[in-house]
Structure formats: structure tokens, C-alpha cells
Write a protein that holds these residues in place. Structure first.
Motif: not given
Length: 198
Positions: A142-163
Motif C-alpha cells: 500500500r506504499l504505492i498510495y504514497l509513492i504515486a503522489p510523491l512522484g507527482v510532487l517531484h514532477y510538479f516541483w521540477m517543472k515549477a522552474g519552467k512554469h
């Protein structure tokens, strides 16, 4: 179906390999590989999460047998993603990599998600399921329920610099929808005994 799934899930890696061999990775090969492997990690995490809702909606029970392979391929692309970061960005210098992990929040979140994927990959065999016991194995996965949102947050923050938030938001909506469906079904099943007694 498992053979077909294996071949289809391996195609992005074979495409990446052929692009590298033919020198078609563009002006920034490291960015291309990093982006490609990260995207496919999220694609496969979303598809893995979608297996149970899809099975319940369609009654195609055979779908559940594909979930473990999908999860392992998600780990495979996450491993390629992390290896690209460790190799090309830090030359396998773990100390320098660790400094980067602690310094940059989007890398911190991505690293946590990758570390949480490790026990899921290690315990994916039938022998490990027997060793852990079905209930403990289910709780661990059930850790996948935490992993998937963390992966999305990682992607979101990475893209934040490029808006550029279009893709991270789309991934976020998909993961949120899949988790909300699960929560709704769990709430519904918890109310059923109460409804039966009325």
C-alpha cells in the motif's frame, strides 16, 4: 497477456536505447533520458493503480494478474531515472549526490519515492509473499498510495522552474481520482454491515 505486456512495457526502453545508439537524443541527451524515464515511471505507476478499479468496473478479473509486472516495470524505469541522475549528474559520487538530495526539495521528494519503491520491488516474488504473509505483504504494498503522489510532487516541483504545470497537473488529477475511488469503495464497504442491520 503477460508476454504481450512485457514486450509493450519494454518498448520505451528499446526506443531510448535505439535513440542513444543512433545519436537522436537531441541537444541535451541527459535531460532527454531523465525526462523520458521519469515520464514512464509515472505512466506505469498510474496504470498499476488503475488495475483494481478497472477490474471492478469491467469484471475482467484477469487484469489483476498483470499488476505485479506493471509495478516491476514502474520500478525498472524509476531505477533508470535514478541511475541517470547518479551517473551523469554526479559521476557515481554518492556523497555529492546526497548533498544534492538534501539541498533541492524536488530531488528529496523523488529520492524518497524511489527508496519506498525498493521494498515493493524486492518483495514482488511469490516466495516473499509467502514469507511475509498475505496481510503484511498487502500492507507493505500500500506504499504505492504514497509513492504515486510523491512522484507527482517531484514532477510538479521540477517543472515549477519552467512554469510548465500542464503535465504534472494531469498526472495529479489522475492519481487523485484513482485514490478517491479507492477511498469511496472502502467507505462504502465499511457502511454495508451497518446498512444490513437497519
Amino acid at each position: 497477456m503477460k508476454v504481450i505486456l512485457f514486450i509493450v512495457a519494454l518498448l520505451p526502453f528499446l526506443r531510448l536505447f535505439s535513440f542513444a545508439f543512433l545519436d537522436k537524443l537531441g541537444a541535451n541527451p541527459v535531460e532527454f533520458i531523465t525526462r523520458n524515464t521519469g515520464d514512464w515511471t509515472l505512466y506505469l505507476l498510474c496504470i498499476t493503480l488503475a488495475m483494481t478499479p478497472l477490474r471492478k468496473l469491467t469484471q475482467w478479473h484477469w487484469l489483476i494478474r498483470l499488476r505485479r509486472m506493471l509495478g516491476l516495470f514502474a520500478f525498472f524505469y524509476a531505477l533508470l531515472h535514478f541511475t541517470t541522475f547518479l551517473w551523469f549528474d554526479h559521476g557515481f559520487d554518492v556523497a555529492e549526490m546526497w548533498k544534492d538530495v538534501l539541498k533541492r526539495p524536488f530531488i528529496t521528494v523523488g529520492f524518497i519515492a524511489f527508496v519506498l519503491l525498493l521494498p515493493l520491488a524486492v518483495t514482488s516474488t511469490n516466495s516473499m509473499i509467502k514469507r511475509l504473509g498475505g496481510k503484511r505483504w498487502q500492507w507493505l504494498h500500500r506504499l504505492i498510495y504514497l509513492i504515486a503522489p510523491l512522484g507527482v510532487l517531484h514532477y510538479f516541483w521540477m517543472k515549477a522552474g519552467k512554469h510548465d504545470f500542464s503535465q504534472p497537473v494531469l498526472f495529479g488529477l489522475i492519481v487523485a481520482a484513482l485514490l478517491i475511488v479507492r477511498l469511496f469503495w472502502r467507505w462504502q464497504s465499511s457502511r454495508m454491515p451497518l446498512t444490513g442491520r437497519q
